[in-house]
Design a protein around this motif. Structure first.
Motif, PDB file in Angstrom:
ATOM      1  N   LEU A  11       1.038  -1.223   0.118  1.00  0.00           N
ATOM      2  CA  LEU A  11       0.071   0.027  -0.020  1.00  0.00           C
ATOM      3  C   LEU A  11       0.751   1.170   0.189  1.00  0.00           C
ATOM      4  N   TYR A  12       0.357   2.296  -0.745  1.00  0.00           N
ATOM      5  CA  TYR A  12       1.207   3.460  -0.626  1.00  0.00           C
ATOM      6  C   TYR A  12       0.290   4.589   0.201  1.00  0.00           C
ATOM      7  N   ASP A  13       0.703   5.073   1.196  1.00  0.00           N
ATOM      8  CA  ASP A  13       0.210   6.361   1.922  1.00  0.00           C
ATOM      9  C   ASP A  13       0.726   7.614   1.466  1.00  0.00           C
ATOM     10  N   PRO A  14       0.141   8.400   0.575  1.00  0.00           N
ATOM     11  CA  PRO A  14       0.693   9.551  -0.097  1.00  0.00           C
ATOM     12  C   PRO A  14       0.837  10.722   0.923  1.00  0.00           C
ATOM     13  N   GLY A  15      -0.114  10.615   1.998  1.00  0.00           N
ATOM     14  CA  GLY A  15      -0.268  11.713   3.077  1.00  0.00           C
ATOM     15  C   GLY A  15       1.094  11.510   3.901  1.00  0.00           C
ATOM     16  N   ARG A  16       1.413  10.439   4.252  1.00  0.00           N
ATOM     17  CA  ARG A  16       2.814  10.036   4.921  1.00  0.00           C
ATOM     18  C   ARG A  16       3.970   9.594   4.325  1.00  0.00           C
ATOM     19  N   ASN A  17       3.900   9.650   2.854  1.00  0.00           N
ATOM     20  CA  ASN A  17       4.952   9.150   2.069  1.00  0.00           C
ATOM     21  C   ASN A  17       5.401   7.846   2.606  1.00  0.00           C
ATOM     22  N   GLU A  18       4.510   6.940   2.946  1.00  0.00           N
ATOM     23  CA  GLU A  18       5.032   5.632   3.437  1.00  0.00           C
ATOM     24  C   GLU A  18       4.403   4.470   2.471  1.00  0.00           C
ATOM     25  N   GLU A  19       5.308   3.444   2.450  1.00  0.00           N
ATOM     26  CA  GLU A  19       4.880   2.057   1.662  1.00  0.00           C
ATOM     27  C   GLU A  19       4.854   1.045   2.744  1.00  0.00           C
ATOM     28  N   ILE A  20       3.769   0.148   2.674  1.00  0.00           N
ATOM     29  CA  ILE A  20       3.273  -0.702   3.832  1.00  0.00           C
ATOM     30  C   ILE A  20       3.094  -2.025   3.068  1.00  0.00           C
ATOM     31  N   PHE A  21       3.759  -2.955   3.519  1.00  0.00           N
ATOM     32  CA  PHE A  21       3.831  -4.233   2.886  1.00  0.00           C
ATOM     33  C   PHE A  21       2.557  -5.180   3.204  1.00  0.00           C
ATOM     34  N   LEU A  22       2.086  -5.730   1.885  1.00  0.00           N
ATOM     35  CA  LEU A  22       1.049  -6.521   2.000  1.00  0.00           C
ATOM     36  C   LEU A  22       1.406  -7.966   1.687  1.00  0.00           C
ATOM     37  N   GLU A  23       2.048  -8.254   0.737  1.00  0.00           N
ATOM     38  CA  GLU A  23       2.591  -9.636   0.267  1.00  0.00           C
ATOM     39  C   GLU A  23       3.598  -9.642  -0.892  1.00  0.00           C
ATOM     40  N   VAL A  24       4.175 -10.852  -0.852  1.00  0.00           N
ATOM     41  CA  VAL A  24       5.046 -11.066  -2.178  1.00  0.00           C
ATOM     42  C   VAL A  24       4.646 -12.258  -2.829  1.00  0.00           C
TER      43      VAL A  24
END
Length: 369
Positions: free
Chosen positions: A234-247
């Motif tokens: 997931l990409y949170d543009p407000g926090r400029n953060e990438e959050i792992f979901l799966e590989v």
């Protein structure tokens, strides 16, 4: 390239396919089926074998000792696949690699729902192992504890379910390839700014930060991933953060789209396992900022017109604006499948056995080896 398809023939073929045969579904994961695969590979003078679905990949990886005296198996090791088989195991590796992870709750029965704090609702419910729950499902959204308990009560659970806060955010896909020596051959990032039924509806190229690239390279080293694979975040543009979901340690549902941005997973697969290919006779370029599968776009339009959009469709802008966006993509975006140099395969995909109904079940035997 030769295709050995599981089940009955499914219709027309791409001009890239030199030949095709069929493997009866009842012979999958059977010694007789494995022998059929090897016999067909000998008949077409193949020197390598690759599979597409996770079920087939694990089957062939477990038989590597029987296959590799004769043919190179272009798949990660069984140890690597087993390490990544469950979402729980994938999330543990993500934490070790420094990736951001959503609050994660493991549910083995309806009684475990009480451990989820109110601020984590609505939750996104997924099986940790697709084969560890019956009836099988891919993802569901539950807004209340009572709804979640009722959903779990109707399941037979052998492996825990994963419950995480449901975030209305775009996805970030990072497609990678790693060689047998451990070298990272390619890292390419793509923003999924439109989703349909939880899957990528539209891709556009984006930048990959050095920090995230390093964390994903560390993850691939810990998992000993070889060949092509991709991370879903997931990409949170407000926090400029990438959050792992799966590989996904295989070719996937966006392989066709990223090809038009120059990320050729088929060629990278051969490169990763030491095959030296002749220079390609052509290059792929979208020449447009976005790539879609227009057959899926048409299905999305039908869902908009019949008011069947759901919580997994992104962005949540209403049926009218969603339909307008799909009409624009139908006209302006690059189709991931249509190719005038392979018109026969393009027609076969888009018009042979067209099915615009909702998917029925996750984890069938539709993929090929």
């Amino acid at each position: 390239m030769f295709l050995l398809e599981c089940g009955p023939p499914s219709g027309g073929r791409s001009s890239c396919i030199c030949g095709c045969a069929n493997l009866p579904v009842e012979e999958v994961q059977r010694p007789g089926g494995l022998q059929r695969i090897l016999d067909y590979a000998r008949r077409v003078h193949a020197d390598s074998i690759v599979a597409l679905s996770e079920r087939h990949i694990r089957w062939l990886a477990a038989e590597r000792h029987f296959i590799e005296p004769h043919f190179k198996l272009l798949l990660p090791s069984l140890e690597s696949l087993n390490l990544l088989r469950t979402k729980e195991g994938q999330i543990d590796l993500a934490k070790q690699s420094g990736l951001a992870v959503l609050p994660t709750h493991l549910l083995r029965s309806a009684g475990d729902v009480a451990s989820i704090p109110a601020e984590d609702y609505p939750v996104c419910l997924r099986p940790s192992d697709a084969e560890g729950v019956h009836p099988s499902f891919k993802v569901e959204i539950c807004s209340l504890p009572s709804e979640l308990r009722a959903r779990i009560a109707g399941l037979q659970i052998q492996q825990p379910l994963i419950a995480q806060p449901f975030k209305i955010l775009p996805n970030l896909l990072v497609h990678m390839a790693r060689s047998e020596s451990g070298a990272i051959l390619r890292q390419s990032a793509f923003l999924v700014d439109r989703k349909f039924e939880g899957l990528a509806l539209r891709l556009r190229r984006t930048d990959l930060s050095p920090a995230l690239a390093a964390k994903l390279a560390d993850y691939s080293r810990r998992a000993n991933l070889i060949g092509p694979f991709h991370f879903d975040l997931l990409y949170d543009p407000g926090r400029n953060e990438e959050i792992f979901l799966e590989v996904n340690p295989r070719l996937g549902g966006t392989t066709d789209k990223v090809l038009w941005f120059g990320h050729d997973e088929a060629a990278l697969c051969f490169d990763a396992y030491g095959f030296v290919l002749p220079p390609s006779l052509r290059s792929f370029s979208a020449r447009r900022s976005t790539v879609v599968n227009k057959r899926t776009i048409v299905k999305h339009l039908l869902y908009c017109l019949s008011s069947r959009l759901g919580p997994l469709d992104y962005p949540d802008c209403g049926a009218f604006h969603s339909a307008l966006a799909s009409l624009r993509d139908l006209v302006l975006a690059r189709d991931s499948v249509w190719d005038w140099k392979d018109w026969r395969g393009s027609v076969a995909f888009h018009f042979s056995g067209t099915n615009l109904s909702p998917p029925q079940q996750v984890g069938g035997t539709e993929a090929s080896v």
